[in-house]
Design a protein around this motif. Structure first.
Motif, PDB file in Angstrom:
ATOM      1  N   MET A  20       0.912  -1.049   0.080  1.00  0.00           N
ATOM      2  CA  MET A  20       0.044  -0.181   0.126  1.00  0.00           C
ATOM      3  C   MET A  20       0.699   1.209   0.039  1.00  0.00           C
ATOM      4  N   LEU A  21       1.885   1.267   0.625  1.00  0.00           N
ATOM      5  CA  LEU A  21       2.813   2.394   0.661  1.00  0.00           C
ATOM      6  C   LEU A  21       3.511   2.531  -0.406  1.00  0.00           C
ATOM      7  N   MET A  22       3.910   1.388  -1.219  1.00  0.00           N
ATOM      8  CA  MET A  22       4.330   1.806  -2.621  1.00  0.00           C
ATOM      9  C   MET A  22       3.338   2.364  -3.739  1.00  0.00           C
ATOM     10  N   LEU A  23       2.190   2.228  -3.388  1.00  0.00           N
ATOM     11  CA  LEU A  23       0.984   2.560  -4.129  1.00  0.00           C
ATOM     12  C   LEU A  23       0.768   4.200  -3.961  1.00  0.00           C
ATOM     13  N   PHE A  24       0.979   4.512  -2.736  1.00  0.00           N
ATOM     14  CA  PHE A  24       0.728   5.816  -2.365  1.00  0.00           C
ATOM     15  C   PHE A  24       1.950   6.641  -2.879  1.00  0.00           C
ATOM     16  N   LEU A  25       3.334   6.228  -2.533  1.00  0.00           N
ATOM     17  CA  LEU A  25       4.336   6.782  -3.317  1.00  0.00           C
ATOM     18  C   LEU A  25       4.403   6.911  -4.490  1.00  0.00           C
ATOM     19  N   THR A  26       3.841   6.022  -5.320  1.00  0.00           N
ATOM     20  CA  THR A  26       4.119   6.142  -6.789  1.00  0.00           C
ATOM     21  C   THR A  26       2.881   7.212  -7.379  1.00  0.00           C
ATOM     22  N   VAL A  27       1.926   7.071  -6.808  1.00  0.00           N
ATOM     23  CA  VAL A  27       0.630   8.071  -7.217  1.00  0.00           C
ATOM     24  C   VAL A  27       1.108   9.568  -6.798  1.00  0.00           C
ATOM     25  N   ALA A  28       1.874   9.652  -5.650  1.00  0.00           N
ATOM     26  CA  ALA A  28       2.189  11.044  -5.278  1.00  0.00           C
ATOM     27  C   ALA A  28       3.269  11.509  -6.196  1.00  0.00           C
ATOM     28  N   MET A  29       4.305  10.535  -6.625  1.00  0.00           N
ATOM     29  CA  MET A  29       5.371  10.978  -7.724  1.00  0.00           C
ATOM     30  C   MET A  29       4.557  11.331  -9.168  1.00  0.00           C
ATOM     31  N   VAL A  30       3.768  10.610  -9.584  1.00  0.00           N
ATOM     32  CA  VAL A  30       3.220  10.510 -10.968  1.00  0.00           C
ATOM     33  C   VAL A  30       2.249  12.101 -10.725  1.00  0.00           C
ATOM     34  N   HIS A  31       1.677  12.290  -9.645  1.00  0.00           N
ATOM     35  CA  HIS A  31       0.751  13.403  -9.605  1.00  0.00           C
ATOM     36  C   HIS A  31       1.552  14.624  -9.597  1.00  0.00           C
ATOM     37  N   LEU A  32       2.674  14.746  -8.818  1.00  0.00           N
ATOM     38  CA  LEU A  32       3.769  15.755  -8.714  1.00  0.00           C
ATOM     39  C   LEU A  32       4.210  16.144 -10.140  1.00  0.00           C
ATOM     40  N   ILE A  33       4.457  15.224 -10.859  1.00  0.00           N
ATOM     41  CA  ILE A  33       5.233  15.334 -12.250  1.00  0.00           C
ATOM     42  C   ILE A  33       3.959  15.907 -13.085  1.00  0.00           C
ATOM     43  N   ALA A  34       2.826  15.383 -12.756  1.00  0.00           N
ATOM     44  CA  ALA A  34       1.760  16.016 -13.806  1.00  0.00           C
ATOM     45  C   ALA A  34       1.325  17.563 -13.168  1.00  0.00           C
ATOM     46  N   LEU A  35       1.676  17.851 -12.007  1.00  0.00           N
ATOM     47  CA  LEU A  35       1.408  19.350 -11.361  1.00  0.00           C
ATOM     48  C   LEU A  35       2.383  20.212 -12.239  1.00  0.00           C
ATOM     49  N   MET A  36       3.747  19.602 -11.987  1.00  0.00           N
ATOM     50  CA  MET A  36       4.926  20.241 -12.661  1.00  0.00           C
ATOM     51  C   MET A  36       5.000  20.585 -14.062  1.00  0.00           C
ATOM     52  N   SER A  37       4.052  19.775 -14.873  1.00  0.00           N
ATOM     53  CA  SER A  37       4.132  20.098 -16.218  1.00  0.00           C
ATOM     54  C   SER A  37       3.285  21.390 -16.406  1.00  0.00           C
ATOM     55  N   PRO A  38       3.791  22.410 -16.993  1.00  0.00           N
ATOM     56  CA  PRO A  38       3.070  23.490 -17.161  1.00  0.00           C
ATOM     57  C   PRO A  38       1.651  23.406 -18.040  1.00  0.00           C
ATOM     58  N   GLY A  39       0.392  23.964 -17.616  1.00  0.00           N
ATOM     59  CA  GLY A  39      -0.677  23.870 -18.259  1.00  0.00           C
ATOM     60  C   GLY A  39      -1.590  25.285 -17.772  1.00  0.00           C
ATOM     61  N   PRO A  40      -2.989  25.139 -18.130  1.00  0.00           N
ATOM     62  CA  PRO A  40      -3.683  26.305 -17.881  1.00  0.00           C
ATOM     63  C   PRO A  40      -3.565  26.585 -16.264  1.00  0.00           C
ATOM     64  N   ASP A  41      -3.605  25.660 -15.308  1.00  0.00           N
ATOM     65  CA  ASP A  41      -3.676  25.843 -13.983  1.00  0.00           C
ATOM     66  C   ASP A  41      -2.541  26.631 -13.542  1.00  0.00           C
ATOM     67  N   PHE A  42      -1.461  26.092 -13.911  1.00  0.00           N
ATOM     68  CA  PHE A  42       0.059  26.906 -13.603  1.00  0.00           C
ATOM     69  C   PHE A  42      -0.076  28.309 -14.053  1.00  0.00           C
ATOM     70  N   PHE A  43      -0.171  28.487 -15.320  1.00  0.00           N
ATOM     71  CA  PHE A  43      -0.382  29.866 -15.748  1.00  0.00           C
ATOM     72  C   PHE A  43      -1.383  30.783 -15.210  1.00  0.00           C
ATOM     73  N   PHE A  44      -2.711  30.028 -14.860  1.00  0.00           N
ATOM     74  CA  PHE A  44      -3.622  30.969 -14.279  1.00  0.00           C
ATOM     75  C   PHE A  44      -3.115  31.473 -12.907  1.00  0.00           C
ATOM     76  N   VAL A  45      -2.397  30.633 -12.163  1.00  0.00           N
ATOM     77  CA  VAL A  45      -2.067  31.034 -10.644  1.00  0.00           C
ATOM     78  C   VAL A  45      -0.820  31.950 -10.910  1.00  0.00           C
ATOM     79  N   SER A  46       0.118  31.723 -11.717  1.00  0.00           N
ATOM     80  CA  SER A  46       1.209  32.271 -11.756  1.00  0.00           C
ATOM     81  C   SER A  46       0.890  33.804 -12.245  1.00  0.00           C
ATOM     82  N   GLN A  47       0.168  33.869 -13.306  1.00  0.00           N
ATOM     83  CA  GLN A  47      -0.339  35.208 -13.748  1.00  0.00           C
ATOM     84  C   GLN A  47      -1.067  35.935 -12.780  1.00  0.00           C
ATOM     85  N   THR A  48      -2.142  35.310 -12.163  1.00  0.00           N
ATOM     86  CA  THR A  48      -2.695  35.992 -11.005  1.00  0.00           C
ATOM     87  C   THR A  48      -2.017  36.573  -9.967  1.00  0.00           C
TER      88      THR A  48
END
Length: 207
Positions: A1-29
Motif C-alpha cells: 500500500m505504501l508503494m501505491l501511495f508513493l507512486t501516485v504521489a510521484m506521478v501526480h507531482l510530475i503532472a502538477l509540475m508540467s505547465p498547463g492552464p492551472d499553472f499559468f492562471f495561478v502564476s499570472q494572477t
C-alpha cells in the motif's frame, strides 16, 4: 500500500509540475494582482481537483467509455472556456500596449470571489485533468483497491495539489517577480493568451 501511495504521489507531482492552464492562471494572477487573489484561485483549482479525483475514484474512465457524448461535451465545453480565457488575456495585452501601465501604478483587483471561480472553471476545463484522471490516475484505482486506500489517495491528491499551487502563488507574488511583471505585462499576458487559446483549440480538435 505504501508503494501505491508513493507512486501516485510521484506521478501526480510530475503532472502538477508540467505547465498547463492551472499553472499559468495561478502564476499570472499572483504576479499581476496579489498572493491573496492567487490563493483564491488555488482554492478554486483544489475544488476542481476534489471533483475530478472523486469522479475518477468512482470510475471516470468507465463512464467516459460508455457515454461518449459526455466526453464530447466535456472536451468542447472546456475548449470553449479556455478560448474565452485566451481572448480575455489577449485583449488585456492589446489594451496595455495602447495605454502603458506605470510600474508604480496600483494593481486593480477583480471582484471578490472572481479568482476563485476562474480557478475552479480553469481546472474543470483543463485538458490535462481530463486525460490524467480519465486514464493515468484510473490505472492506480482498480477493483483491488479498498475503500480506505481510495480515501487516502483522494486526500493525497487534493493536499498535494493545494500545496504545489500555494508554492507557485507565493513565488510569483514576490516583489521582484511582480515588478518584473509590471514591465513585461503586455508580453506576458499576450503569451498567456496564446497558450490558453492553444490549449482550447487542442482540446476541441483532439476530442
Amino acid at each position: 500500500m505504501l508503494m501505491l501511495f508513493l507512486t501516485v504521489a510521484m506521478v501526480h507531482l510530475i503532472a502538477l509540475m508540467s505547465p498547463g492552464p492551472d499553472f499559468f492562471f495561478v502564476s499570472q494572477t499572483a504576479a499581476s494582482r496579489s498572493r491573496k487573489e492567487a490563493m483564491m484561485g488555488v482554492l478554486g483549482i483544489s475544488l476542481g481537483i476534489i471533483i475530478w479525483a472523486g469522479v475518477a475514484l468512482m470510475g471516470l474512465h468507465l463512464l467516459l467509455q460508455k457515454m461518449a457524448w459526455l466526453h464530447e461535451i466535456i472536451m468542447i465545453g472546456g475548449g470553449l472556456y479556455l478560448l474565452w480565457m485566451g481572448w480575455q488575456l489577449l485583449r488585456s495585452a492589446c489594451q496595455q500596449h495602447r495605454r502603458p501601465v506605470s510600474p508604480e501604478a496600483d494593481v486593480i483587483l477583480p471582484k471578490k470571489g472572481r479568482s476563485f471561480l476562474k480557478g475552479f472553471l480553469t481546472n474543470l476545463s483543463n485538458p490535462k485533468a481530463v486525460i490524467y484522471f480519465g486514464s493515468v490516475f484510473s490505472l492506480f484505482v482498480g477493483d483491488d483497491v479498498g475503500a480506505g486506500e481510495r480515501w487516502g489517495l483522494f486526500l493525497l491528491i487534493v493536499t498535494e495539489t493545494f500545496l504545489w499551487f500555494s508554492m507557485v502563488a507565493t513565488i510569483f507574488a514576490l516583489p521582484t517577480i511582480r515588478r518584473g511583471y509590471q514591465h513585461l505585462a503586455k508580453w506576458i499576458d499576450g503569451m498567456a493568451g496564446v497558450l490558453f487559446a492553444g490549449f482550447g483549440i487542442h482540446l476541441i480538435l483532439s476530442r
